[in-house]
Design a protein around this motif. Structure first.
Motif, PDB file in Angstrom:
ATOM      1  N   ARG A 108       0.827  -1.215   0.000  1.00  0.00           N
ATOM      2  CA  ARG A 108       0.000   0.000   0.000  1.00  0.00           C
ATOM      3  C   ARG A 108       0.858   1.262   0.000  1.00  0.00           C
ATOM      4  NH1 ARG A 108      -3.053  -3.361   3.411  1.00  0.00           N
ATOM      5  NH2 ARG A 108      -2.305  -2.384   5.309  1.00  0.00           N
ATOM      6  N   LEU A 109       1.805   1.291  -0.936  1.00  0.00           N
ATOM      7  CA  LEU A 109       2.691   2.448  -1.067  1.00  0.00           C
ATOM      8  C   LEU A 109       2.691   2.934  -2.507  1.00  0.00           C
ATOM      9  CD1 LEU A 109       5.791   1.187   0.963  1.00  0.00           C
ATOM     10  CD2 LEU A 109       4.219   3.013   1.648  1.00  0.00           C
ATOM     11  N   LEU A 110       2.753   4.244  -2.651  1.00  0.00           N
ATOM     12  CA  LEU A 110       2.918   4.850  -3.970  1.00  0.00           C
ATOM     13  C   LEU A 110       4.322   5.436  -3.997  1.00  0.00           C
ATOM     14  CD1 LEU A 110       1.273   5.507  -6.592  1.00  0.00           C
ATOM     15  CD2 LEU A 110       1.012   7.801  -5.665  1.00  0.00           C
ATOM     16  N   GLU A 111       5.132   4.886  -4.872  1.00  0.00           N
ATOM     17  CA  GLU A 111       6.523   5.327  -4.984  1.00  0.00           C
ATOM     18  C   GLU A 111       6.586   6.409  -6.060  1.00  0.00           C
ATOM     19  OE1 GLU A 111      10.812   3.287  -6.127  1.00  0.00           O
ATOM     20  OE2 GLU A 111       9.094   2.003  -5.656  1.00  0.00           O
ATOM     21  N   VAL A 112       7.161   7.554  -5.703  1.00  0.00           N
ATOM     22  CA  VAL A 112       7.232   8.671  -6.640  1.00  0.00           C
ATOM     23  C   VAL A 112       8.673   9.159  -6.724  1.00  0.00           C
ATOM     24  CG1 VAL A 112       6.277  10.922  -7.245  1.00  0.00           C
ATOM     25  CG2 VAL A 112       4.937   9.376  -5.841  1.00  0.00           C
TER      26      VAL A 112
ATOM     27  N   LEU B 171      -1.840   7.926   3.741  1.00  0.00           N
ATOM     28  CA  LEU B 171      -1.457   9.345   3.755  1.00  0.00           C
ATOM     29  C   LEU B 171      -2.068  10.074   2.561  1.00  0.00           C
ATOM     30  CD1 LEU B 171       0.863  11.428   5.121  1.00  0.00           C
ATOM     31  CD2 LEU B 171       1.752  11.137   2.824  1.00  0.00           C
ATOM     32  N   LEU B 172      -1.968   9.461   1.385  1.00  0.00           N
ATOM     33  CA  LEU B 172      -2.512  10.085   0.178  1.00  0.00           C
ATOM     34  C   LEU B 172      -4.021  10.271   0.281  1.00  0.00           C
ATOM     35  CD1 LEU B 172      -0.313   8.067  -2.286  1.00  0.00           C
ATOM     36  CD2 LEU B 172      -0.350  10.564  -2.158  1.00  0.00           C
ATOM     37  N   ARG B 173      -4.692   9.314   0.887  1.00  0.00           N
ATOM     38  CA  ARG B 173      -6.152   9.386   1.034  1.00  0.00           C
ATOM     39  C   ARG B 173      -6.538  10.462   2.046  1.00  0.00           C
ATOM     40  NH1 ARG B 173     -10.437  10.446   1.739  1.00  0.00           N
ATOM     41  NH2 ARG B 173     -12.357   9.224   1.796  1.00  0.00           N
TER      42      ARG B 173
ATOM     43  N   ALA C   3      -1.162  16.194 -13.559  1.00  0.00           N
ATOM     44  CA  ALA C   3      -1.734  15.583 -12.358  1.00  0.00           C
ATOM     45  C   ALA C   3      -2.129  14.135 -12.610  1.00  0.00           C
ATOM     46  CB  ALA C   3      -2.969  16.375 -11.907  1.00  0.00           C
ATOM     47  N   VAL C   4      -2.448  13.449 -11.512  1.00  0.00           N
ATOM     48  CA  VAL C   4      -3.051  12.126 -11.585  1.00  0.00           C
ATOM     49  C   VAL C   4      -4.263  12.116 -10.666  1.00  0.00           C
ATOM     50  CG1 VAL C   4      -1.043  10.726 -12.216  1.00  0.00           C
ATOM     51  CG2 VAL C   4      -1.474  11.239  -9.798  1.00  0.00           C
ATOM     52  N   LYS C   5      -5.232  11.300 -11.054  1.00  0.00           N
ATOM     53  CA  LYS C   5      -6.390  11.056 -10.195  1.00  0.00           C
ATOM     54  C   LYS C   5      -6.186   9.679  -9.599  1.00  0.00           C
ATOM     55  CE  LYS C   5     -10.770   9.946 -11.570  1.00  0.00           C
ATOM     56  NZ  LYS C   5     -12.133  10.129 -12.083  1.00  0.00           N
ATOM     57  N   LEU C   6      -6.273   9.594  -8.279  1.00  0.00           N
ATOM     58  CA  LEU C   6      -6.113   8.319  -7.606  1.00  0.00           C
ATOM     59  C   LEU C   6      -7.489   7.785  -7.236  1.00  0.00           C
ATOM     60  CD1 LEU C   6      -3.122   9.229  -5.246  1.00  0.00           C
ATOM     61  CD2 LEU C   6      -3.059   8.229  -7.548  1.00  0.00           C
ATOM     62  N   VAL C   7      -7.733   6.537  -7.576  1.00  0.00           N
ATOM     63  CA  VAL C   7      -9.004   5.896  -7.242  1.00  0.00           C
ATOM     64  C   VAL C   7      -8.740   4.961  -6.063  1.00  0.00           C
ATOM     65  CG1 VAL C   7     -10.879   4.428  -8.067  1.00  0.00           C
ATOM     66  CG2 VAL C   7      -9.761   6.032  -9.643  1.00  0.00           C
TER      67      VAL C   7
END
Length: 130
Positions: free
Chosen positions: A14-18, A32-34, A71-75
């Protein structure tokens, strides 16, 4: 503006690597993103109108949808999908995620809230549907 060179979702952890072109990189938890979603539903319509998000410990990202070149939209797995994460906002999260995480935990504690989904009190369980 720093532009991401890579955005990779690790669903199991459950990690988004940027990674950004200037070398900044971070692993941002889906929680955190949510919790810091830039959507009006979370941010409110002005300072002091933020809505504390609770019970998001196990939230995951189901899809990442590009929005133009900015941008990105996260679902999210809880159905939330109205936040547009601009490159600037993702960069801010990457730089400040430790501080933001600490603030979130403090806000939860102050509100007597939990990262876990609220469960019904024990008395409400076993209501005779056996």
């Amino acid at each position: 503006m720093s532009i991401p060179t890579e955005i990779r979702l690790h669903q199991q952890s459950r990690l988004l690597e940027v990674h950004f072109e200037d070398g900044v990189a971070a692993q941002l938890s889906c929680e955190l993103l949510r919790v810091y979603s830039p959507s009006a539903e979370v941010r409110g319509h002005g300072a002091g109108q933020e809505v504390l998000q609770t019970g998001k410990r196990n939230v995951n990202i189901q899809a990442i949808e590009p929005v133009g070149q900015y941008a990105v939209k996260l679902v999210f797995s809880d159905g939330h999908d109205s936040g547009l994460y601009t490159w600037d906002y993702l960069y801010k999260l990457a730089l400040e995620h430790e501080t933001l995480w600490a603030q979130y935990l403090q806000q939860l504690e102050a509100a007597g809230a939990s990262r876990d989904i609220a469960t019904a009190p024990p008395a409400a369980k076993g209501c005779g549907h056996h």
